[in-house]
Design a protein around this motif. Structure first.
Motif, PDB file in Angstrom:
ATOM      1  N   VAL A   4     -19.910  -6.983  -6.835  1.00 48.21           N
ATOM      2  CA  VAL A   4     -18.489  -7.293  -7.002  1.00 48.21           C
ATOM      3  C   VAL A   4     -18.120  -8.384  -6.003  1.00 48.21           C
ATOM      4  N   PRO A   5     -17.621  -9.524  -6.463  1.00 51.21           N
ATOM      5  CA  PRO A   5     -17.308 -10.629  -5.545  1.00 51.21           C
ATOM      6  C   PRO A   5     -16.041 -10.358  -4.748  1.00 51.21           C
ATOM      7  N   GLU A   6     -15.820 -11.189  -3.753  1.00 49.63           N
ATOM      8  CA  GLU A   6     -14.590 -11.101  -2.975  1.00 49.63           C
ATOM      9  C   GLU A   6     -13.392 -11.333  -3.892  1.00 49.63           C
ATOM     10  N   PRO A   7     -12.260 -10.668  -3.618  1.00 52.73           N
ATOM     11  CA  PRO A   7     -11.101 -10.776  -4.504  1.00 52.73           C
ATOM     12  C   PRO A   7     -10.666 -12.215  -4.793  1.00 52.73           C
ATOM     13  N   GLY A   8     -10.784 -13.087  -3.818  1.00 51.81           N
ATOM     14  CA  GLY A   8     -10.329 -14.455  -4.005  1.00 51.81           C
ATOM     15  C   GLY A   8     -11.140 -15.269  -4.989  1.00 51.81           C
ATOM     16  N   SER A   9     -12.358 -14.831  -5.293  1.00 52.96           N
ATOM     17  CA  SER A   9     -13.217 -15.599  -6.189  1.00 52.96           C
ATOM     18  C   SER A   9     -13.400 -14.970  -7.560  1.00 52.96           C
ATOM     19  N   VAL A  10     -12.887 -13.754  -7.747  1.00 53.76           N
ATOM     20  CA  VAL A  10     -13.118 -13.038  -9.000  1.00 53.76           C
ATOM     21  C   VAL A  10     -12.559 -13.802 -10.193  1.00 53.76           C
ATOM     22  N   SER A  11     -11.322 -14.264 -10.077  1.00 52.72           N
ATOM     23  CA  SER A  11     -10.665 -14.946 -11.203  1.00 52.72           C
ATOM     24  C   SER A  11     -11.458 -16.170 -11.642  1.00 52.72           C
ATOM     25  N   ASP A  12     -11.930 -16.963 -10.674  1.00 52.21           N
ATOM     26  CA  ASP A  12     -12.693 -18.173 -11.001  1.00 52.21           C
ATOM     27  C   ASP A  12     -14.011 -17.826 -11.684  1.00 52.21           C
ATOM     28  N   LEU A  13     -14.665 -16.765 -11.226  1.00 49.52           N
ATOM     29  CA  LEU A  13     -15.944 -16.380 -11.812  1.00 49.52           C
ATOM     30  C   LEU A  13     -15.775 -15.850 -13.236  1.00 49.52           C
ATOM     31  N   LEU A  14     -14.678 -15.139 -13.474  1.00 49.39           N
ATOM     32  CA  LEU A  14     -14.393 -14.671 -14.838  1.00 49.39           C
ATOM     33  C   LEU A  14     -14.037 -15.841 -15.742  1.00 49.39           C
ATOM     34  N   GLU A  15     -13.243 -16.764 -15.222  1.00 48.63           N
ATOM     35  CA  GLU A  15     -12.828 -17.926 -16.029  1.00 48.63           C
ATOM     36  C   GLU A  15     -14.024 -18.803 -16.401  1.00 48.63           C
ATOM     37  N   SER A  16     -14.954 -18.978 -15.472  1.00 45.14           N
ATOM     38  CA  SER A  16     -16.115 -19.831 -15.724  1.00 45.14           C
ATOM     39  C   SER A  16     -17.144 -19.165 -16.630  1.00 45.14           C
ATOM     40  N   GLY A  17     -17.040 -17.844 -16.773  1.00 40.88           N
ATOM     41  CA  GLY A  17     -18.034 -17.118 -17.560  1.00 40.88           C
ATOM     42  C   GLY A  17     -19.237 -16.695 -16.760  1.00 40.88           C
ATOM     43  N   ASP A  18     -19.243 -16.954 -15.434  1.00 42.90           N
ATOM     44  CA  ASP A  18     -20.353 -16.501 -14.600  1.00 42.90           C
ATOM     45  C   ASP A  18     -20.410 -14.972 -14.548  1.00 42.90           C
ATOM     46  N   ILE A  19     -19.243 -14.336 -14.709  1.00 43.99           N
ATOM     47  CA  ILE A  19     -19.156 -12.884 -14.826  1.00 43.99           C
ATOM     48  C   ILE A  19     -18.366 -12.579 -16.095  1.00 43.99           C
ATOM     49  N   ASP A  20     -18.849 -11.631 -16.891  1.00 46.08           N
ATOM     50  CA  ASP A  20     -18.150 -11.274 -18.130  1.00 46.08           C
ATOM     51  C   ASP A  20     -17.095 -10.200 -17.905  1.00 46.08           C
ATOM     52  N   VAL A  21     -17.448  -9.192 -17.107  1.00 49.22           N
ATOM     53  CA  VAL A  21     -16.557  -8.051 -16.880  1.00 49.22           C
ATOM     54  C   VAL A  21     -16.682  -7.613 -15.424  1.00 49.22           C
ATOM     55  N   VAL A  22     -15.565  -7.192 -14.847  1.00 47.23           N
ATOM     56  CA  VAL A  22     -15.577  -6.585 -13.515  1.00 47.23           C
ATOM     57  C   VAL A  22     -15.073  -5.155 -13.657  1.00 47.23           C
ATOM     58  N   ILE A  23     -15.786  -4.208 -13.069  1.00 43.75           N
ATOM     59  CA  ILE A  23     -15.371  -2.806 -13.071  1.00 43.75           C
ATOM     60  C   ILE A  23     -15.207  -2.372 -11.622  1.00 43.75           C
ATOM     61  N   GLY A  24     -14.023  -1.882 -11.276  1.00 41.44           N
ATOM     62  CA  GLY A  24     -13.778  -1.505  -9.893  1.00 41.44           C
ATOM     63  C   GLY A  24     -12.576  -0.598  -9.754  1.00 41.44           C
ATOM     64  N   GLY A  25     -12.303  -0.227  -8.526  1.00 45.38           N
ATOM     65  CA  GLY A  25     -11.252   0.738  -8.243  1.00 45.38           C
ATOM     66  C   GLY A  25      -9.864   0.155  -8.093  1.00 45.38           C
ATOM     67  N   GLN A  26      -9.719  -1.152  -8.245  1.00 48.60           N
ATOM     68  CA  GLN A  26      -8.410  -1.785  -8.116  1.00 48.60           C
ATOM     69  C   GLN A  26      -8.171  -2.699  -9.309  1.00 48.60           C
ATOM     70  N   PRO A  27      -6.927  -2.773  -9.804  1.00 48.91           N
ATOM     71  CA  PRO A  27      -6.635  -3.748 -10.868  1.00 48.91           C
ATOM     72  C   PRO A  27      -6.741  -5.158 -10.308  1.00 48.91           C
ATOM     73  N   LEU A  28      -7.318  -6.054 -11.054  1.00 52.46           N
ATOM     74  CA  LEU A  28      -7.500  -7.424 -10.593  1.00 52.46           C
ATOM     75  C   LEU A  28      -6.289  -8.264 -10.932  1.00 52.46           C
ATOM     76  N   MET A  29      -5.907  -9.103  -9.993  1.00 54.90           N
ATOM     77  CA  MET A  29      -4.797 -10.021 -10.196  1.00 54.90           C
ATOM     78  C   MET A  29      -5.363 -11.439 -10.273  1.00 54.90           C
ATOM     79  N   GLY A  30      -4.744 -12.262 -11.062  1.00 56.44           N
ATOM     80  CA  GLY A  30      -5.194 -13.643 -11.183  1.00 56.44           C
ATOM     81  C   GLY A  30      -4.698 -14.237 -12.483  1.00 56.44           C
ATOM     82  N   MET A  31      -4.593 -15.564 -12.511  1.00 57.13           N
ATOM     83  CA  MET A  31      -4.103 -16.238 -13.694  1.00 57.13           C
ATOM     84  C   MET A  31      -5.006 -15.954 -14.888  1.00 57.13           C
ATOM     85  N   SER A  32      -4.420 -15.425 -15.963  1.00 55.85           N
ATOM     86  CA  SER A  32      -5.104 -15.151 -17.227  1.00 55.85           C
ATOM     87  C   SER A  32      -6.181 -14.078 -17.124  1.00 55.85           C
TER      88      SER A  32
END
Length: 310
Positions: free
Chosen positions: A136-164
């Motif tokens: 699981v990446p650092e919170p600040g990079s999750v959105s970028d990794l999802l947007e780029s397709g480097d990660i398809d899905v994140v599963i964790g104990g907190q809802p993720l915030m980020g554009m789109s």
């Protein structure tokens, strides 16, 4: 010769051109396209002006195409077909024929709990699909990794915030308490006295927020004795097996840990609120049939099983 600027051409005019070629009639073209005859005539006029050619002239049995129209019909018809195909709905995802890798960012809880069932399902439906678990990446990079397709899905104990970023609850997780089976505790509920006396092996949260166990105990004026702090869930029952320490683990993996490490499973002595496990993906891929299939399979294996008990 000046280059033709396609951006200045209304592509609807090309549809009129093709139907005029097929029908050789303004009236039949208007019926086919559900347009008025003046609208069809106006479209033909615009095409003539834009292409500097009459395109169709009156003949004994209807409109007759010019040489320029004859040159254009096949390329125009083919171009419109390509555009229609490109704008059609995406083809369905065929799991049995797919060959790709999905990357899921998750902690070891998810690997031990969800991954075996997910891989079992995927192996049956889509043998060419690979599931890769990544940290699981650092919170600040999750959105970028999802947007780029480097990660398809994140599963964790907190809802993720980020554009789109789309983040939704996946499952409710309750904790159960494990200890040596040799203690021969017969009660389903763990005795509070032993819970406070015996050291605990504790999972270290990354954000260092006090755990729900400590918060629940503190609300009743109690404090547990911590004997070891670990970074993975799997280390907890392994240490408990060697030391007799107490550990609290998600109920989804409690019985399996108990089997592997000769431990017994109990309800905690204090009420512990469940926590929510979330899954997140990016809106950029929301309508990707492959991702929709993966999300559906993740939800299936995460759904509560009938008859689950301590």
């Amino acid at each position: 010769m000046s280059r033709f600027n396609i951006r200045s051409l209304d592509l609807n005019l090309l549809s009129v051109f093709v139907i005029l070629w097929d029908t050789r009639s303004v009236s039949r073209t208007s019926d086919r396209l559900a347009l008025t005859q003046p609208a069809v005539s106006h479209a033909l006029k615009r095409l003539r002006e834009r292409l500097d050619d009459a395109l169709f002239v009156p003949g004994r049995q209807g409109l007759v195409p010019t040489a320029r129209a004859t040159e254009l019909i096949n390329p125009v018809r083919k171009a419109l077909t390509h555009i229609e195909q490109a704008l059609e709905d995406a083809p369905p995802f065929e799991p049995a024929e797919a060959h790709r890798e999905f990357r899921i960012a998750a902690h070891d809880l998810v690997e031990f709990w969800l991954l075996p069932a997910l891989v079992e399902t995927v192996s049956k439906e889509a043998p060419g699909v690979v599931i890769r678990i990544v940290p699981v990446p650092e919170p600040g990079s999750v959105s970028d990794l999802l947007e780029s397709g480097d990660i398809d899905v994140v599963i964790g104990g907190q809802p993720l915030m980020g554009m789109s970023v789309r983040s939704k609850p996946l499952s409710q997780v309750k904790l159960v308490t494990l200890i040596w089976k040799r203690e021969e505790l017969r009660r389903r509920k763990f005795p509070l006295t032993l819970y406070l006396q015996r050291p605990h092996v504790v999972f270290q949260l990354r954000n260092n927020v006090g755990s729900i166990v400590d918060q629940a105990l503190a609300a009743q004026g109690h404090k547990r004795h911590v004997g070891a702090i670990v970074q993975t869930f799997l280390a907890m029952p392994a240490i408990a097996e060697k030391t007799g320490y107490i550990c609290n683990v998600p109920d989804q993996i409690g019985n399996r840990f108990a089997e592997l490490f000769d431990l017994s499973v109990h309800q905690p002595p204090v009420d512990l609120p469940p926590f929510t496990l979330f899954h997140a993906w990016h809106a950029r891929f929301e309508f990707d049939p492959a991702l929709a299939w993966l999300l559906d399979r993740i939800r299936q294996v995460a759904a509560p099983k009938q008859g689950a008990r301590i």
